[in-house]
Each structure stands twice: as structure tokens, then as C-alpha cells.
Design an enzyme around this catalytic site. Structure first.
Site, PDB file in Angstrom:
ATOM      1  N   ASP A  43       0.951  -1.169  -0.026  1.00  0.00           N
ATOM      2  CA  ASP A  43      -0.003  -0.034   0.102  1.00  0.00           C
ATOM      3  C   ASP A  43       0.977   1.298  -0.096  1.00  0.00           C
ATOM      4  OD1 ASP A  43      -2.322   1.634  -0.089  1.00  0.00           O
ATOM      5  OD2 ASP A  43      -2.590   1.116   2.150  1.00  0.00           O
ATOM      6  N   ARG A  79       0.232   8.798   1.128  1.00  0.00           N
ATOM      7  CA  ARG A  79      -0.641   9.139   2.376  1.00  0.00           C
ATOM      8  C   ARG A  79       0.213   8.110   3.442  1.00  0.00           C
ATOM      9  NH1 ARG A  79      -3.297   6.650  -1.377  1.00  0.00           N
ATOM     10  NH2 ARG A  79      -3.377   4.397  -1.223  1.00  0.00           N
ATOM     11  N   ASN A  80       1.062   6.993   2.953  1.00  0.00           N
ATOM     12  CA  ASN A  80       1.845   6.266   3.403  1.00  0.00           C
ATOM     13  C   ASN A  80       3.047   6.573   4.070  1.00  0.00           C
ATOM     14  OD1 ASN A  80      -0.596   4.790   4.649  1.00  0.00           O
ATOM     15  ND2 ASN A  80      -0.592   3.609   2.714  1.00  0.00           N
ATOM     16  N   ASP A  89       3.371   2.159   8.025  1.00  0.00           N
ATOM     17  CA  ASP A  89       2.420   0.988   7.854  1.00  0.00           C
ATOM     18  C   ASP A  89       2.703  -0.134   7.113  1.00  0.00           C
ATOM     19  OD1 ASP A  89       0.338   2.144   9.532  1.00  0.00           O
ATOM     20  OD2 ASP A  89      -0.726   2.770   7.862  1.00  0.00           O
TER      21      ASP A  89
END
Ligand code: ADE
Length: 316
Positions: free
Chosen positions: A177, A181-182, A195
């Protein structure tokens, strides 16, 4: 879940080495809410040798968490321990597993996530897609920071993310992912991938494992991940291409005019996003190489790092 089930699960993951005592942790405000739990800012006393107090982030589950959610947090902890430390990932300081809610204590990134940061620092003249004014950035000291970002700053972000990913892959960890945003931005604008503990360990047959929950946002997914849920180092490299495009566009939204259900055909037909105006040709060639339809044509993160370094410093 009963207390007994939870304590059985906890003891199967238990490791005294990383346990931190709850009394030395002062909880602060909420930083983020995920699907499974919360991240709070906190102060930890004597968690780093030679530092009396340290601002940290604490990841925890909801009060009414299910056994699975608790176990997932413990698995994330296990992945973080297995992976070890690198400057371009969110590092683990410790955890609290005994005598209360499970908590992961990790590095705090004071500028928040890279996507919101890039959008804040977008030079005037760039048009924002989607609503932005309402997004909350108050927790992060975005206002403190000097001016807008140069193309060089953006390329350094790309290199840092690629270095962190090269490290994760060397530890047999696939992210699954990877997106702006991560990625969190810490002191001195250091990019830190977060994450990755939600990612799966390649040695535990997660390699090429089909994902079931459909949670991974489609526009960062490679065709084989999209089509047959095949996640690998090569699908991470594809996601990196989308992330690098996000970086070069100051937090642009990928394929705004392509509906999710049309994406596979769009990609299979060879369509891709166009070169951002400020993106050097050589850099866009790297991005294009990372979103090759055929997995085996895509480079490794090590190769991407070398090519970025060669462009930036004339060496590798
Ligand atoms: N939001 C989620 N995790 C965070 C962290 N480690 N630092 C700052 N904000 C966060």
C-alpha cells in the site's frame, strides 16, 4: 474477546526486550484514526539512551477491539521487530503489551503525511484537484516551514522513499500500500515509510498471496495486483511510480478522469499518466520503467536508487 483469549494471544507474541513501562508514557492528542485503531502523540520518558523525554507516536486499538484486531496489531509489531531500523522508515521504539491495551510506540513524524504536506507546499499557480481547504493540518507544524519545495527537494523525497523501500525489500517485507499518504515527514524533512507492518512478510508465503479484503486503493495497484491480487516487490515498484508522480505533482490525484472499474483496461491498453511539467525527462523515464505492464521489465528499488543518485549526484 475474553481476557483469557487476549492474554493467550499476547503471550504467544510476548518479548520482554521491547516492553516499555506504561508509567513512563504520557498520552497526548489524537493524530490519526485508521480502520482498526488510533494513533496518538505521546511523551515517553527514557525511551532513547541519553534523551530524557521523547515525542513519540502510539498506535493502539479501539476499546472494543476484536481479538483479530488485537492480533493484527501484534503482527504489525512482530513485522516491525523483524524489519529492524532504517532512517527512511517509521522505527519502533517499544511496546506495551502487559497490563492493559496493546500499544506500539513508534517514531513521531512532526510534519505529518507527505501527501498533505506536498499540497500545502504547492507553489501558487498549481491547481489543486479536489477539496483541500477543509483538510486538517493543524496538528502538524506546516506553517513553521520555509517556503515552497523545489524540484530538487521533490527528487530527494523520491530517493528517500526508494531507499526505505530497498531496505524493506532486503528484509523480505512487501508494503502493498505504498502511496504518499503512507509516507510521513519527520524532522529535517526526512521521509519515513509507515504502515509497512500491515504489509506481509515474504518468507511467510505472503509473497504472491492473493489479497481478500480489497482494501488496497486501486489507483496505486499494478495490473497484476489489480487483476489477480498478486503482490510482490514488483507491485511495490509500480506503486512507487504512482507515488513518485504524486510527489512531482505536489500531491496530485492519480488518473482523476479514470473510474476505478476502467483502470485495468486503461493500463492494459498502454495508457499512463503524463509527465508532470517540472519533472526532468530522465526522472520520468525511471517512473515509466516502474509502471511497465510486464513485471519483469520493472527495475528493483536498488536500481531506482542508483539511477536517482546518478541523476542527483552524478554517481551511484
Ligand atoms: N500519524 C500516524 N502515524 C504518525 C506518526 N508516526 N507521526 C505523526 N503522525 C502520525
Amino acid at each position: 474477546p475474553t481476557e483469557a483469549t487476549i492474554s493467550t494471544i499476547i503471550s504467544s507474541y510476548y518479548d520482554d526486550q521491547c516492553e516499555f513501562s506504561r508509567e513512563k508514557l504520557i498520552m497526548g492528542h489524537l493524530l490519526g484514526k485508521g480502520a482498526f485503531g488510533f494513533v496518538y502523540q505521546a511523551i515517553a520518558y527514557n525511551i532513547i539512551p541519553g534523551e530524557q523525554s521523547t515525542t513519540v507516536a502510539v498506535k493502539t486499538v479501539r476499546d472494543d477491539a476484536t481479538t483479530d484486531e488485537i492480533e493484527n496489531l501484534l503482527k504489525e509489531l512482530a513485522v516491525m521487530k523483524m524489519v529492524g531500523k532504517h532512517p527512511n522508515i517509521i522505527n519502533l521504539f517499544g511496546c506495551c503489551t502487559k497490563g492493559g491495551q496493546v500499544m506500539l510506540i513508534v517514531e513521531y513524524a512532526k510534519y505529518g503525511n507527505l501527501r498533505d504536506y506536498l499540497r500545502c507546499k504547492r507553489p501558487s499557480g498549481h491547481v489543486l484537484s479536489g477539496s483541500f481547504e477543509s483538510e486538517e493540518n493543524d496538528d502538524y507544524h506546516v506553517d513553521e516551514i520555509i517556503d515552497t519545495l523545489t524540484t530538487l527537494d521533490l527528487l530527494l523525497f523520491c530517493l528517500q522513499v526508494a531507499s526505505g523501500m530497498d531496505y524493506l525489500h532486503s528484509k523480505k517485507c512487501i508494503h502493498r500500500d505504498l502511496a504518499a499518504r503512507n509516507v510521513l515527514l519527520a524532522e529535517n524533512r526526512v521521509c519515513k515509510i509507515c504502515d509497512f507492518g500491515l504489509a506481509r512478510d515474504l518468507t511467510q508465503n505472503y509473497y504472491y498471496r492473493k489479497q481478500t479484503d480489497g482494501r488496497v486503493p486501486v489507483k496505486w495497484m499494478s495490473p497484476e495486483a489489480l487483476f489477480d491480487r498478486k503482490f510482490s516487490t514488483k507491485s511495490d515498484i509500480w506503486s512507487f511510480a504512482i507515488l513518485a508522480w504524486e510527489i512531482m505533482t505536489y500531491g496530485g490525484t492519480p488518473y482523476p478522469s479514470v473510474p476505478a472499474e476502467k483502470l485495468f483496461d486503461y493500463l492494459r491498453d498502454g495508457s499512463r499518466m503524463s509527465k508532470p511539467a517540472n519533472c526532468p525527462n530522465e526522472i520520468f523515464k525511471i517512473i515509466e520503467n516502474c509502471w511497465e505492464f510486464k513485471e519483469n521489465l520493472r527495475p528493483s528499488f536498488q536500481q531506482v536508487c542508483e539511477r536517482l543518485q546518478r541523476y542527483l549526484y552524478g554517481t551511484s
